[in-house]
Scaffold this motif. Structure first.
Motif, short mmCIF file in Angstrom:
data_model
loop_
_atom_site.label_atom_id
_atom_site.label_comp_id
_atom_site.label_asym_id
_atom_site.label_seq_id
_atom_site.Cartn_x
_atom_site.Cartn_y
_atom_site.Cartn_z
N SER A 17 0.88 -1.36 0.08
CA SER A 17 0.09 0.15 0.15
C SER A 17 0.96 1.26 -0.03
O SER A 17 0.31 2.30 -0.04
CB SER A 17 -1.02 0.04 1.26
N LEU A 18 2.17 1.26 -0.10
CA LEU A 18 3.13 2.22 0.06
C LEU A 18 3.19 3.03 -1.38
O LEU A 18 3.47 3.89 -1.36
CB LEU A 18 4.52 1.92 0.45
N ILE A 19 3.07 2.14 -2.38
CA ILE A 19 3.14 2.81 -3.77
C ILE A 19 1.46 2.65 -4.19
O ILE A 19 0.81 1.64 -4.30
CB ILE A 19 3.75 1.71 -4.58
N GLY A 20 0.94 3.95 -4.99
CA GLY A 20 -0.13 3.87 -5.64
C GLY A 20 -1.01 4.94 -5.23
O GLY A 20 -0.52 5.65 -4.35
N HIS A 26 -7.75 4.71 1.07
CA HIS A 26 -8.64 5.42 1.93
C HIS A 26 -10.18 4.65 1.84
O HIS A 26 -10.64 4.04 2.71
CB HIS A 26 -8.93 6.84 1.67
N LEU A 27 -10.66 4.46 0.49
CA LEU A 27 -11.83 3.78 0.17
C LEU A 27 -11.65 2.19 0.76
O LEU A 27 -12.73 1.87 1.30
CB LEU A 27 -12.19 3.63 -1.38
N THR A 28 -10.68 1.53 0.51
CA THR A 28 -10.59 0.32 0.66
C THR A 28 -10.48 0.02 2.13
O THR A 28 -11.04 -0.96 2.90
CB THR A 28 -9.26 -0.30 0.18
N ALA A 29 -9.84 0.86 2.96
CA ALA A 29 -9.90 0.90 4.32
C ALA A 29 -11.18 1.18 5.31
O ALA A 29 -11.43 0.77 6.20
CB ALA A 29 -8.74 1.76 4.97
N THR A 30 -12.02 2.41 4.50
CA THR A 30 -12.91 2.88 5.05
C THR A 30 -14.23 2.09 4.72
O THR A 30 -15.22 1.86 5.83
CB THR A 30 -13.25 4.26 4.97
N TYR A 31 -14.26 1.50 3.72
CA TYR A 31 -15.50 0.41 3.18
C TYR A 31 -15.28 -0.82 2.75
O TYR A 31 -15.20 -1.15 1.81
CB TYR A 31 -16.23 1.16 2.28
N PRO A 32 -14.66 -1.62 3.92
CA PRO A 32 -14.01 -2.71 3.65
C PRO A 32 -14.98 -3.85 3.09
O PRO A 32 -14.79 -4.75 2.32
CB PRO A 32 -13.49 -3.23 4.90
N GLN A 170 12.31 -0.14 -9.79
CA GLN A 170 11.21 -0.74 -9.12
C GLN A 170 11.11 -0.14 -7.87
O GLN A 170 11.44 -0.94 -6.83
CB GLN A 170 11.44 -2.30 -9.00
N PRO A 171 10.39 0.96 -7.57
CA PRO A 171 10.28 1.71 -6.61
C PRO A 171 9.32 0.63 -5.31
O PRO A 171 9.50 0.61 -4.15
CB PRO A 171 9.42 2.86 -6.55
N ARG A 172 8.40 0.07 -5.75
CA ARG A 172 7.63 -0.88 -4.98
C ARG A 172 8.42 -2.07 -4.27
O ARG A 172 8.34 -2.25 -3.31
CB ARG A 172 6.69 -1.83 -5.67
N ASP A 173 9.58 -2.45 -4.80
CA ASP A 173 10.67 -3.37 -4.33
C ASP A 173 11.30 -2.68 -3.30
O ASP A 173 11.47 -3.20 -2.13
CB ASP A 173 11.56 -4.17 -5.31
N GLN A 174 11.73 -1.52 -3.54
CA GLN A 174 12.61 -0.73 -2.61
C GLN A 174 11.82 -0.43 -1.21
O GLN A 174 12.45 -0.39 -0.11
CB GLN A 174 13.27 0.40 -3.28
N PRO A 241 -2.78 6.47 -13.62
CA PRO A 241 -2.71 5.13 -14.40
C PRO A 241 -3.48 3.85 -13.97
O PRO A 241 -4.13 2.90 -14.42
CB PRO A 241 -1.33 4.77 -14.82
N GLU A 242 -3.35 3.91 -12.45
CA GLU A 242 -3.80 2.54 -11.80
C GLU A 242 -5.36 2.54 -11.95
O GLU A 242 -5.95 1.60 -11.71
CB GLU A 242 -3.43 3.14 -10.23
N CYS A 243 -6.06 3.51 -12.18
CA CYS A 243 -7.65 3.82 -12.41
C CYS A 243 -7.97 2.66 -13.29
O CYS A 243 -9.25 2.20 -13.24
CB CYS A 243 -8.04 5.12 -12.77
N ARG A 244 -7.34 2.37 -14.21
CA ARG A 244 -7.70 1.31 -15.46
C ARG A 244 -8.22 0.01 -14.94
O ARG A 244 -8.95 -0.51 -15.30
CB ARG A 244 -6.49 1.16 -16.56
#
Length: 558
Positions: A17-20, A26-32, A170-174, A241-244
């Motif tokens: 959850s640190l990238i993106g 917020h939505l995923t945490a608030t409306y699980p 690869q920022p997500r790996d770092q 871009p993640e919206c797709r």
């Protein structure tokens, strides 16, 4: 107590959850519960399944070589049990731990695990090594003048400069490795070496990441994200871009009031025409809506580093008017030839390219293997494609005719031509890398995506399925798309020992054929080969039509 209030209590955050997108978090945490009945994107599920299979292969291979040096944590156990087993193995000084899970931290909210923990025999503590299903390096020719990344052998930790690869960013790996380092540090288990490792899709080496310069950025990012899921920081939608592939964008099962697409459209949010970091910059200049951007006058913002700012303003004005395209130039140009071949490939994730589709003189010719990739039969189908294409090129030259081959967004075609030349080197008909390079770098290989990008402003996107319909082309399959084709392919070849579905092979061939015909239709529309047909120059407004905020509203086809 509301669902939102309940979700903020005891919230935990893992490194994914640190990238993106912050608003998605917020939505995923608030409306699980909202997404519990929403079908996951097929492409996302396939990539997850592929990642699981890759990790299992890496585990089985590594452990089989030195079984006495490994502690394998049972993945079927609950997380708390796995964390206890991990801490026990660390306390006993295990050399290699597979499937490590670190104890959750109720105060910080951290949770996470590492595919591998390696004992640092020289300094003490453990080094996290993650196993990922994407490329972490690219091959390159050795060059003494280059900076060489550190890599290690898979079976013996021995970091050395590697002259044969370059690092893929690869920022997500770092971020994940920094996250794991902080969790190890809490228990006094972090190696003083301040490094982590990543085993990528190639499974040929461990790429070493120096974490020294990453931790401050990680700490800031983590503090922001944990505050978001605890409801301490507000978020609003913004197109990225993640919206797709995001279920919160607009998908069956997502309530309208939580749909990001609906919110952005209702608010005419500026990210609709200037997505990602562009929107973030514009908001710093009090540009919140498409209308704000369309009404901009004066000089461009000093910190604007993207396309010419005038084009961003025109994009906003075109969006308001409903124009799907705007000409950057008065006269459209596309390289035309006596012999024209359209090319489109289909690949399955990073495993291989199974279909090279071509169109010449209205005839569609596929070069395909239905053996599940990766397979040596890819080499046969690629060789047949390359031999056929070069034969048409040679024939044209011999008869004094010009030749051109067209694709849409050449990155994939170029990548798989090079990859195939390397993987199947020496097979009959397979070109050398140099032969591939001479062709793709020459004037006869034409990327229609680049042609469109240079000559059109595209308010709704530059993808083939956005642009070709403006030229009057329609795909036969309403579900046609790259992600959908992944599901079709699995059925077409009987992946996972499933039954082969021949109807999906037909579907893939028709989808590929439509792609090459769409490329041809787009080219013919831009620069017609015969008078009397539709013409983009006659139908598409130019930038001059949008110079002023009160530009005339002009629609394609009028």
């Amino acid at each position: 107590m509301s669902e939102r209030e309940r979700s903020g209590r005891g919230a935990f955050l893992d490194a994914r959850s640190l990238i993106g997108c912050r608003h998605r978090l917020h939505l995923t945490a608030t409306y699980p519960r909202v997404l519990s009945g929403v079908a996951e994107d097929a492409g996302v599920q396939q990539r997850r399944d592929a990642a699981v299979a890759h990790r299992e292969h890496v585990r089985d291979t590594l452990v089989a070589v030195q079984p006495e040096q490994w502690v394998v944590i049972d993945p079927a156990q609950p997380a708390a049990v796995r964390a206890e087993a991990t801490m026990q193995a660390c306390s006993e000084g295990a050399l290699h731990i597979w499937g490590a899970v670190l104890p959750q931290e109720p105060d910080t909210g951290r949770r996470g695990g590492s595919e591998i923990l390696l004992r640092d025999r020289m300094r003490g503590g453990y080094i996290p090594v993650i196993v990922v299903n994407h490329k972490v390096t690219d091959a390159r020719q050795p060059d003494p003048a280059d900076h060489h990344p550190l890599t290690s052998d898979l079976y013996q930790w021995n970091p050395q400069p590697d002259r044969h690869v370059r690092t893929r960013t690869q920022p997500r790996d770092q971020q994940r490795l920094a996250h794991l380092y902080r969790m190890l540090q809490r228990h006094g288990l972090a190696s003083p070496a301040l490094v982590g490792g990543a085993i990528g899709l190639a499974f040929d080496r461990i790429l070493i990441h120096d974490l020294t310069g990453l931790l401050d950025d990680y700490d800031r990012r983590y503090a922001d994200r944990i505050a978001v899921i605890r409801g301490e920081l507000p978020t609003v939608p913004s197109k990225v871009p993640e919206c797709r592939q995001c279920p919160w964008w607009s998908r069956s099962g997502t309530p309208d009031e939580l749909s990001c697409e609906r919110w952005l459209t209702e608010h005419h949010d500026v990210s609709l025409v200037a997505p990602g970091s562009r929107a973030e910059l514009l908001r710093r200049h009090d540009v919140e809506t498409v209308e704000d951007l369309a009404g901009w006058s004066g000089e461009a913002p000093d910190d604007w580093q993207y396309e010419p700012f005038a084009e961003a303003v025109v994009t906003a004005r075109a969006w308001i008017s409903g124009a799907p395209l705007v000409r950057r130039v008065e006269r459209l140009q596309v390289r035309r030839a006596d012999v024209e071949v359209d090319v489109d490939l289909e690949s399955y994730q990073e495993y291989g390219a199974y279909l090279w589709g071509t169109l010449l003189d209205g005839v569609y010719r596929p070069f395909v293997t239905w053996d599940p990739v990766p397979t040596q039969d890819e080499g046969r189908s690629f060789a047949e494609f390359w031999t056929w294409l070069m034969a048409r090129r040679t024939e044209a030259a011999a008869t004094g005719k010009t030749f051109a081959a067209y694709c849409y967004s050449r990155n994939a075609e170029d990548k798989w031509m090079y990859e195939s030349a390397r993987r199947f080197a020496g097979m009959p008909g397979v070109p050398t890398e140099q032969q591939v390079r001479e062709f793709v770098d020459g004037p006869e290989w034409v990327d229609m995506f680049q042609v469109v990008s240079e000559q059109f402003i595209c308010p709704n996107g530059k993808g083939l399925k956005k642009v070709a319909p403006v030229a009057g082309f329609a795909w036969r399959d309403a579900e046609a798309g790259g992600e959908a084709s992944m599901s079709w392919y699995r059925l077409a070849v009987g992946y996972d020992d499933g039954e082969i579905d021949l109807t999906q092979r037909t579907r893939l061939l028709e989808y590929n054929e439509d792609d090459v015909r769409a490329t041809q239709a787009l080219r013919e529309w831009m620069v017609p080969s015969a008078p009397g047909g539709r013409s983009a120059e006659a139908e598409v407004p130019s930038m001059a039509d949008f110079r002023e905020p009160d530009h005339p509203r002009r629609t394609i086809g009028t």
